[in-house]
Design an enzyme around this catalytic site. Structure first.
Site, mmCIF file in Angstrom:
data_model
loop_
_atom_site.group_PDB
_atom_site.id
_atom_site.type_symbol
_atom_site.label_atom_id
_atom_site.label_comp_id
_atom_site.label_asym_id
_atom_site.label_seq_id
_atom_site.Cartn_x
_atom_site.Cartn_y
_atom_site.Cartn_z
ATOM 1 C CE LYS A 55 -4.511 -1.546 1.378
ATOM 2 N NZ LYS A 55 -5.805 -1.075 2.439
ATOM 3 C CE LYS A 64 -12.728 -3.731 -0.778
ATOM 4 N NZ LYS A 64 -13.656 -4.274 0.063
ATOM 5 C CE LYS A 117 -5.962 -8.377 -1.972
ATOM 6 N NZ LYS A 117 -6.005 -8.548 -0.237
HETATM 7 P P1 TYM Z 1 -10.604 -6.446 3.659
HETATM 8 O O1 TYM Z 1 -11.679 -5.424 4.168
HETATM 9 O O2 TYM Z 1 -9.640 -6.059 2.922
HETATM 10 O O3 TYM Z 1 -11.280 -7.906 3.322
HETATM 11 C C1 TYM Z 1 -12.223 -8.559 3.954
HETATM 12 C C2 TYM Z 1 -12.244 -10.038 4.311
HETATM 13 O O4 TYM Z 1 -11.850 -10.452 2.838
HETATM 14 C C3 TYM Z 1 -10.803 -11.345 2.717
HETATM 15 N N1 TYM Z 1 -10.498 -11.065 1.147
HETATM 16 C C4 TYM Z 1 -10.294 -12.317 0.330
HETATM 17 N N2 TYM Z 1 -10.388 -13.657 0.661
HETATM 18 C C5 TYM Z 1 -10.212 -14.359 -0.413
HETATM 19 N N3 TYM Z 1 -9.635 -13.905 -1.784
HETATM 20 C C6 TYM Z 1 -9.629 -12.372 -1.860
HETATM 21 N N4 TYM Z 1 -9.479 -11.997 -3.299
HETATM 22 C C7 TYM Z 1 -9.691 -11.477 -1.017
HETATM 23 N N5 TYM Z 1 -9.702 -10.318 -0.701
HETATM 24 C C8 TYM Z 1 -10.102 -10.196 0.390
HETATM 25 C C9 TYM Z 1 -9.823 -10.686 3.357
HETATM 26 O O5 TYM Z 1 -8.798 -11.661 3.727
HETATM 27 C C10 TYM Z 1 -10.586 -10.341 4.544
HETATM 28 O O6 TYM Z 1 -11.016 -11.562 5.654
HETATM 29 N N6 TYM Z 1 -7.677 -5.729 7.707
HETATM 30 C C11 TYM Z 1 -9.095 -6.284 7.186
HETATM 31 C C12 TYM Z 1 -10.068 -6.004 7.964
HETATM 32 C C13 TYM Z 1 -9.954 -6.104 9.408
HETATM 33 C C14 TYM Z 1 -10.170 -7.232 10.122
HETATM 34 C C15 TYM Z 1 -9.764 -6.747 11.520
HETATM 35 C C16 TYM Z 1 -10.156 -8.603 9.733
HETATM 36 C C17 TYM Z 1 -9.834 -5.022 10.295
HETATM 37 N N7 TYM Z 1 -9.956 -5.361 11.771
HETATM 38 C C18 TYM Z 1 -10.028 -7.774 12.522
HETATM 39 C C19 TYM Z 1 -10.028 -9.542 10.812
HETATM 40 C C20 TYM Z 1 -9.957 -9.158 12.114
HETATM 41 C C21 TYM Z 1 -9.131 -5.944 5.709
HETATM 42 O O7 TYM Z 1 -8.747 -5.119 5.318
HETATM 43 O O8 TYM Z 1 -9.939 -6.673 5.154
#
Ligand code: TYM
Length: 335
Positions: free
Chosen positions: A119, A204, A201
């Protein structure tokens, strides 16, 4: 182990950022597993809006997307009576615990986070302190609720492991305070890849709209995007090294239908990629269209959404306050 420990239901927590409409990757990697988990565990799920501002957000858009993400959590089938569903910024304990944890996290540990490296390259004009400290806020999100499991996609594994390290270190230094949680990563759907470049991956934020399926895409768009998905020239549906595009489609199809790779190979034996892509598109649309219908209905019911948000934040705050007080006391703060 005491009887009470044996009887305690397992707990899970996870969050999702409200940055844009989630993709099929978020859905298969995380959201869908949450729906399954709510039956077996005590779960907390949050819209991680504080995480979103590590990159620049337009306020009105952030507000709208936060509401939409909350509605989506209900639309996918998470029951606000069974789970604690809330918006992160409405529960002030997250930022307070994050500071306590930040003072127990090393610069070197945070520097190793691959998401920070990615990032900061992508947003070279805004490498802010929050972006760097992000995993300590994520650790606070998790540790406040004392979960046993954190269901995430594979890309969040490193952050979850850092949360475990922080929790373990805190417990050693100050005495037992936090449950040390485990990441819970489902195999099928853990790493959904771009339809246009299956080495990356699915994301969005990808500029190429054809590379991802948005949860808001209608059936025609879903079918069209799968039709255009990058494959290879072998024209045999089989899971093998070097067939990233087909492997990705097989993973998606397996995750949605519950079929094994062998079953899929048999189903498409002697048939070309064209048929296979249509089948994947149809299966994905059949899963997403009912979610979209519930989402549209929920978004129209503002009063209900607000009431559910308030209720979720109150319960989360009550749970979080307990853990926070425990941590502060152990660290020597006057309560
Ligand atoms: P975020 O918002 O980017 O994504 C949410 C969840 O979706 C999963 N994910 C994927 N899984 C499979 N294939 C993909 N291409 C893919 N893209 C996204 C992510 O692994 C995630 O589980 N930091 C986290 C949000 C967060 C969080 C937390 C998660 C904040 N606090 C505490 C767990 C516990 C994030 O940016 O996810």
């Amino acid at each position: 182990m005491s009887e009470q420990q044996i009887e305690r239901r397992k707990r899970a927590l996870s969050c999702i950022q409200p940055t844009g409409t989630p993709t099929l990757g978020n859905y298969l990697g995380a959201l869908r597993n949450w729906v399954a988990m709510q039956e077996e565990m005590d779960c907390c799920f949050a819209v991680a809006d504080l995480h979103a501002i590590t990159v620049r957000q337009e306020p009105a858009k952030l507000r709208q997307q936060t509401k939409e993400m909350f509605a989506l959590l209900l639309a996918i089938g998470l029951d606000p009576e069974k789970n604690v569903i809330f918006v992160q910024s409405q529960v002030p304990q997250h930022t307070e615990l994050a500071w306590l944890l930040a003072c127990n996290t090393q610069f070197g540990e945070l520097s190793r986070m691959t998401q920070f490296k990615d990032k900061s390259q992508k947003h070279a004009d805004n490498i802010n302190l929050g972006l760097f400290a992000y995993p300590t806020l994520m650790a606070a999100d998790i540790l406040l609720y004392q979960p046993d499991y954190v269901p995430v996609g594979a890309d969040q594994k490193q952050h979850c492991e850092l949360s475990r390290d922080i929790a373990g270190r805190f417990n050693n230094l100050y005495g037992n305070t936090f449950v040390v949680p485990e990441p819970y990563i489902m195999k099928a759907g853990a790493r959904v890849r771009s339809l246009q470049d299956p080495t990356k991956k699915m994301s969005k934020s990808d500029e190429n709209q054809n590379s991802f399926i948005s949860l808001k895409d209608d059936k025609d768009t879903i079918l069209r995007k799968f039709k255009r998905a990058v494959t290879d020239s072998e024209a045999v549906v089989r899971y093998a090294d070097g067939k990233d595009g087909i492997n990705n489609l097989m993973e998606i199809y397996a995750a949605v239908t519950g079929k094994s790779y062998e079953e899929i190979e048999r189903e498409f034996d002697g048939r070309g990629y064209g048929d296979f892509k249509v089948a994947v598109g149809e299966a994905v649309a059949a899963e997403l269209v009912p979610v979209q219908e519930r989402f549209d209905a929920l978004l129209k019911d503002k009063a209900y959404l607000e009431e559910m948000m308030k209720k979720g934040a109150e319960t989360a705050s009550r749970i979080g306050a307990r853990t926070l007080a425990k941590a502060k006391k152990k660290m020597g703060f006057l309560l």
